[in-house]
Design a protein around this motif. Structure first.
Motif, PDB file in Angstrom:
ATOM      1  N   TYR A  69       8.262  21.938  34.249  1.00 61.98           N
ATOM      2  CA  TYR A  69       6.854  22.334  34.253  1.00 61.98           C
ATOM      3  C   TYR A  69       6.463  22.678  32.814  1.00 61.98           C
ATOM      4  CZ  TYR A  69       7.241  23.029  39.354  1.00 61.98           C
ATOM      5  OH  TYR A  69       7.439  22.857  40.696  1.00 61.98           O
ATOM      6  N   ARG A  70       5.323  22.177  32.374  1.00 64.39           N
ATOM      7  CA  ARG A  70       4.821  22.480  31.030  1.00 64.39           C
ATOM      8  C   ARG A  70       3.342  22.835  31.109  1.00 64.39           C
ATOM      9  NH1 ARG A  70       7.173  17.436  27.381  1.00 64.39           N
ATOM     10  NH2 ARG A  70       9.350  18.115  27.314  1.00 64.39           N
ATOM     11  N   LYS A  71       2.942  23.693  30.179  1.00 66.54           N
ATOM     12  CA  LYS A  71       1.518  24.016  30.088  1.00 66.54           C
ATOM     13  C   LYS A  71       1.173  24.374  28.644  1.00 66.54           C
ATOM     14  CE  LYS A  71      -2.177  26.958  31.872  1.00 66.54           C
ATOM     15  NZ  LYS A  71      -2.653  27.784  32.989  1.00 66.54           N
ATOM     16  N   ASP A  72       0.093  23.783  28.151  1.00 66.82           N
ATOM     17  CA  ASP A  72      -0.444  24.134  26.836  1.00 66.82           C
ATOM     18  C   ASP A  72      -1.504  25.218  27.008  1.00 66.82           C
ATOM     19  OD1 ASP A  72       1.155  22.217  25.648  1.00 66.82           O
ATOM     20  OD2 ASP A  72      -0.402  20.661  25.704  1.00 66.82           O
ATOM     21  N   PHE A  73      -1.543  26.146  26.056  1.00 68.12           N
ATOM     22  CA  PHE A  73      -2.515  27.229  26.118  1.00 68.12           C
ATOM     23  C   PHE A  73      -2.827  27.698  24.705  1.00 68.12           C
ATOM     24  CE2 PHE A  73       1.712  28.951  26.317  1.00 68.12           C
ATOM     25  CZ  PHE A  73       1.694  30.120  25.563  1.00 68.12           C
ATOM     26  N   ASN A  91      -0.266  26.596  22.000  1.00 65.77           N
ATOM     27  CA  ASN A  91       1.140  26.856  22.273  1.00 65.77           C
ATOM     28  C   ASN A  91       1.544  26.156  23.558  1.00 65.77           C
ATOM     29  OD1 ASN A  91       2.208  29.747  20.658  1.00 65.77           O
ATOM     30  ND2 ASN A  91       0.104  29.053  20.438  1.00 65.77           N
ATOM     31  N   GLN A  92       2.857  26.102  23.788  1.00 66.86           N
ATOM     32  CA  GLN A  92       3.339  25.470  25.011  1.00 66.86           C
ATOM     33  C   GLN A  92       4.422  26.315  25.657  1.00 66.86           C
ATOM     34  OE1 GLN A  92       6.064  21.800  25.410  1.00 66.86           O
ATOM     35  NE2 GLN A  92       4.017  20.915  25.733  1.00 66.86           N
ATOM     36  N   LEU A 143       5.026  33.322  19.906  1.00 66.37           N
ATOM     37  CA  LEU A 143       3.723  32.668  19.904  1.00 66.37           C
ATOM     38  C   LEU A 143       3.271  32.341  18.485  1.00 66.37           C
ATOM     39  CD1 LEU A 143       1.895  34.891  22.549  1.00 66.37           C
ATOM     40  CD2 LEU A 143       2.958  32.646  22.916  1.00 66.37           C
ATOM     41  N   ILE A 144       2.486  31.285  18.377  1.00 59.26           N
ATOM     42  CA  ILE A 144       1.849  30.903  17.123  1.00 59.26           C
ATOM     43  C   ILE A 144       0.371  31.232  17.263  1.00 59.26           C
ATOM     44  CG2 ILE A 144       1.382  29.043  15.497  1.00 59.26           C
ATOM     45  CD1 ILE A 144       3.811  27.564  16.732  1.00 59.26           C
TER      46      ILE A 144
END
Length: 791
Positions: free
Chosen positions: A87-91, A145-146, A139-140
């Motif tokens: 599972y991946r999510k960009d935010f 971020n992912q 976090l950046i």
């Protein structure tokens, strides 16, 4: 204005907005936001794929939302998918430098490896309890971020329950199957109870040591962590709001916390004339704890709890000073097709059905279940036996350590729920060592060192407060009725299934002496027909009646509420009193009849004719009712009005069944009328069904509308009727469902077309951010189709 007055004014103002703020957010679809704390549902817009092996994907990335199952399974699961999925999510991240970011996972089955921007930050083993990822340092800022979660749902002997799926009595379905939240806090914040890893601390812990009608005395222990680089000086304002709207505020002395330090701050509380929690009056208090620095609120959390007094003695279980017999059931959390990936609302609907069936108690078999289910039990008034994962498996080493960690995490997650009265810190039907049992109880009592913390184990070991055997763990005819260890209460944790299936099958089935062996069992699908469903009801009745003879038996839980799948079997385990689609069987109404008629929605007077009234139906009519008298009419002609008759199968029941002899079959209407003190209080009619003619559609909401904010799943039922609108229980047509909506997030899940069982075809409707109108249509060859519109 001095500081104490300022704090008092702040507390008063906070409570003025307490309810209004929550109502505004709920109505406008906003997530909870307590000043500096922001909690967001993080379930939307994930990318997902299953892996063929450790590297190769089965297919391209798929857009999904959480809760999610790794694979939609057939109704009967005999080759469940196991393996690794991603599972991946960009935010986007835009945050003040000092703000903390946490990801809270309520449940991932069963091993999760979490990466933030390609850095492995968390490995969690165990599919039934939550974990938290502190993402702050990974976090950046001011960038996309992912987060990636690798989910391993493969046989693993060190992760309880430990047993390979092919040998297991239930299925554990892979995926991020419970909610995920993003939580943003001030660096000086209230911790998460499980994440903090503090014995008898972490998060917010509420306990009442003295409870009486005049007042309740206890404490609120709040654990705070200072992740800033500066020393903090804080105070806590803790506010209680009663169900009736009364408010109480408690203010702590100032506390200094150094950088990197954590502290538990305990506040004594005294609630006058508390509104006590019980199954009949499930009153809940709202508690808000605010962290103040220089009179500014820097963090705030809200929880609910109930005030009640529980006691366990050899004489019985006592709630708020009154003896209460625990009449309950067991529940598996599985749904058809989607496995464990069900909504908070679906969990509520299950609890609603358990309450509606007449139970005041539920045992969670055989693992901790969704927090939403426990919250529903709090709200509806169901007592709960919580349980760690385990079934017929034990292994020394890491398995034991993980099981002990499960006890800690379960206690920390669920300790504020008034519904939870027993802690099954026992590996069900497993060969636990004495050392393990002693350690398991030490761990529980360290976490919750209170006189009203009651442990439960299936082995009769003195370290457990409550002995919870299954009925089949002893021998007929007495079973556990002659158990006589002094000062030792027992609760029959399972009954009504195995003893009729494999051990002494057919015991005491004199009313059905001519049945075949498979017809004697309690494992009866709804489609097996009236005769076999009556057999199941008689089994449960006989076993319940037997259990009530035990002098030291404080309660019982039947096996079980809903049908379910098993890893080792190629058919459904069908001893539920409702099927896997939650449709009641005849047994459901036997249990309903054991409720005392009190007039509230869950305790109404009832009467139910356990018959289809077809040419091959039994002429001895069974009627379940909690009325004093019942009259039966055939085509408006009185057959008989009578009192219930007690026999060897009903000698101890609160409300024995009524039996009527009808000389010969005559098509038409059977009507039963129940009377209390000579007044009609309930009635039930059935009609001889004609030929199938049309379909009636319904959606099962069970006290909870379809969620507009988050994903939901509801059952859709297509009932086959004759031309006069009477159900046709023998009808088994192929029914095709169609959904029409402008919202692409509303879909049907399941076999389609599906063959109706006992006159009803069922399918799942899955929604996300539900918007109406949604039109569902059902059609079958030779039948008038029908539609239902959901708004």
């Amino acid at each position: 204005m001095d500081r104490s007055v300022k704090l008092w004014v702040l507390a008063c103002l906070s409570f003025i907005f307490f309810g209004c703020e929550s109502l505004y957010r709920a109505e406008n679809g906003l997530d909870q936001q307590d000043y500096q704390r922001v909690t967001q549902n993080f379930g939307s817009d994930w990318q997902f794929q299953r892996l063929k092996d450790s590297a190769a994907a089965e297919a391209a990335w798929e857009r999904v939302f959480i809760p999610h199952t790794v694979k939609i399974e057939p109704l009967v699961v005999n080759d469940q998918w196991q393996g690794i999925s991603l599972y991946r999510k960009d935010f986007e991240v835009q945050k003040p430098a000092a703000e903390k970011w946490f990801f809270q996972f309520e449940g991932v089955m069963q091993e999760a490896r979490v990466k933030i921007n390609d850095s492995l930050v968390k490995v969690h083993k165990g599919g039934y309890l939550p974990f938290t990822v502190d993402a702050t340092d990974h976090l950046i800022n001011n960038a996309v971020n992912q987060i990636e979660v690798e989910v391993r749902n493969v046989d693993n002997s060190v992760i309880p329950p430990g047993k390979p799926l092919k040998d297991l009595d239930f299925n554990y379905y892979g995926g991020i199957y419970r909610d995920v939240f993003l939580v943003k806090t001030h660096p000086l914040h209230i911790t998460n109870a499980v994440h903090a890893e503090k014995v008898n601390s972490g998060g917010i812990l509420i306990h009442f040591d003295e409870v009486a009608k005049a007042g309740a005395k206890g404490f609120v222990k709040t654990h705070v962590q200072n992740d800033s680089e500066e020393k903090g000086k804080i105070s806590l304002v803790t506010e209680f709001r009663s169900p009736g709207g009364r408010t109480y505020s408690f203010i702590s002395d100032p506390v200094s916390i150094k950088p990197g330090e954590d502290k538990s701050i305990e506040q004594k509380v005294n609630i006058e004339e508390p509104e006590l929690w019980s199954p009949d009056t499930p009153h809940l208090y709202q508690i808000r704890v605010q962290v103040l620095e220089d009179e500014n609120v820097i963090d705030s959390r809200q929880v609910t709890t109930g005030i009640r007094k529980i006691e366990l003695t050899a004489e019985g279980f006592y709630l708020n000073g009154e003896k209460l017999f625990l009449n309950g059931t067991n529940r598996h959390q599985e749904y058809p097709y989607v496995g464990y990936a069900i909504s908070n609302e679906a969990n509520y609907r299950d609890a609603y059905k358990i309450k509606d069936a007449g139970f005041n108690f539920v045992r969670l078999s055989h693992y901790p279940q969704d927090p939403a289910f426990l919250q529903a039990c709090d709200e509806l008034g169901l007592l709960v036996m919580n349980a760690i994962p385990g079934w017929q498996y034990y292994e020394e080493g890491e398995f034991v350590e993980n099981a002990l960690q499960d006890i800690k995490d379960m206690a920390r997650r669920d300790r504020n729920h008034p519904s939870v009265v027993f802690w099954e810190n026992s590996l069900n039907e497993s060969a636990m060592t004495e050392e393990f049992m002693i350690r398991a109880n030490q761990v529980l009592k360290e976490e919750l060192p209170y006189p009203d913390t009651f442990s439960a184990g299936w082995i009769d070991h003195p370290s457990y407060d409550l002995f919870i055997p299954a009925r089949q763990h002893s021998q007929p005819p007495a079973y556990w009725n002659e158990y006589d260890k002094p000062n030792r209460p027992i609760l029959i944790a399972e009954y009504g299934d195995w003893e009729y299936y494999a051990q002494n099958a057919g015991f005491n089935q004199k009313a059905f002496e001519d049945l075949q062996e498979e017809e004697r069992t309690s494992r009866q699908l709804r489609g097996y027909g009236e005769k076999r469903l009556l057999q199941q009801a008689l089994n449960f009745q006989e076993a319940a009646n037997s259990n009530l003879k035990g002098a030291q038996t404080i309660g019982m839980a039947n096996w079980l509420m809903f049908d379910y799948n098993r890893g080792y079997a190629d058919n459904l385990e069908a001893s539920g009193i409702a099927d896997i689609f939650r449709i009641p069987k005849i047994s459901y109404y036997f249990y309903q009849s054991q409720k005392e008629p009190a007039g509230d929605p869950f305790s109404e007077a009832m009467v139910f004719i356990a018959n289809y009234w077809q040419p091959d139906s039994a002429k001895k009519i069974t009627v379940f009712s909690n009325a004093q008298e019942v009259a039966l009419y055939l085509n408006n002609k009185l057959i008989e009005k009578k009192l219930p008759e007690r026999d060897q199968f009903s000698s101890e029941l609160a409300h024995p069944p009524f039996y009527f002899e009808v000389p010969e079959f005559e098509p038409g209407q059977l009507r039963a009328v129940g009377y209390i003190d000579g007044q009609e209080v309930a009635s039930h009619s059935i009609f001889t069904p004609g030929e199938p003619a049309k379909i009636e559609l319904s959606v099962d909401l069970s006290g909870k509308p379809i969620s507009r904010r988050s994903p939901d799943v509801v059952f859709v039922y297509a009932k086959v009727l004759d031309k006069d609108g009477n159900p046709v229980p023998s009808a088994t047509p192929q029914v095709r469902f169609t959904v029409r909506t402008a919202n692409q997030n509303t879909v049907l899940v399941g076999e389609n077309p599906v063959q109706a069982e006992a006159g009803i075809a069922s399918i799942l409707l899955r929604t996300k951010e539900f918007e109406g109108p949604v039109v569902i249509e059902a059609e079958a060859e030779g039948l008038q189709k029908n539609t239902i519109t959901l708004n």
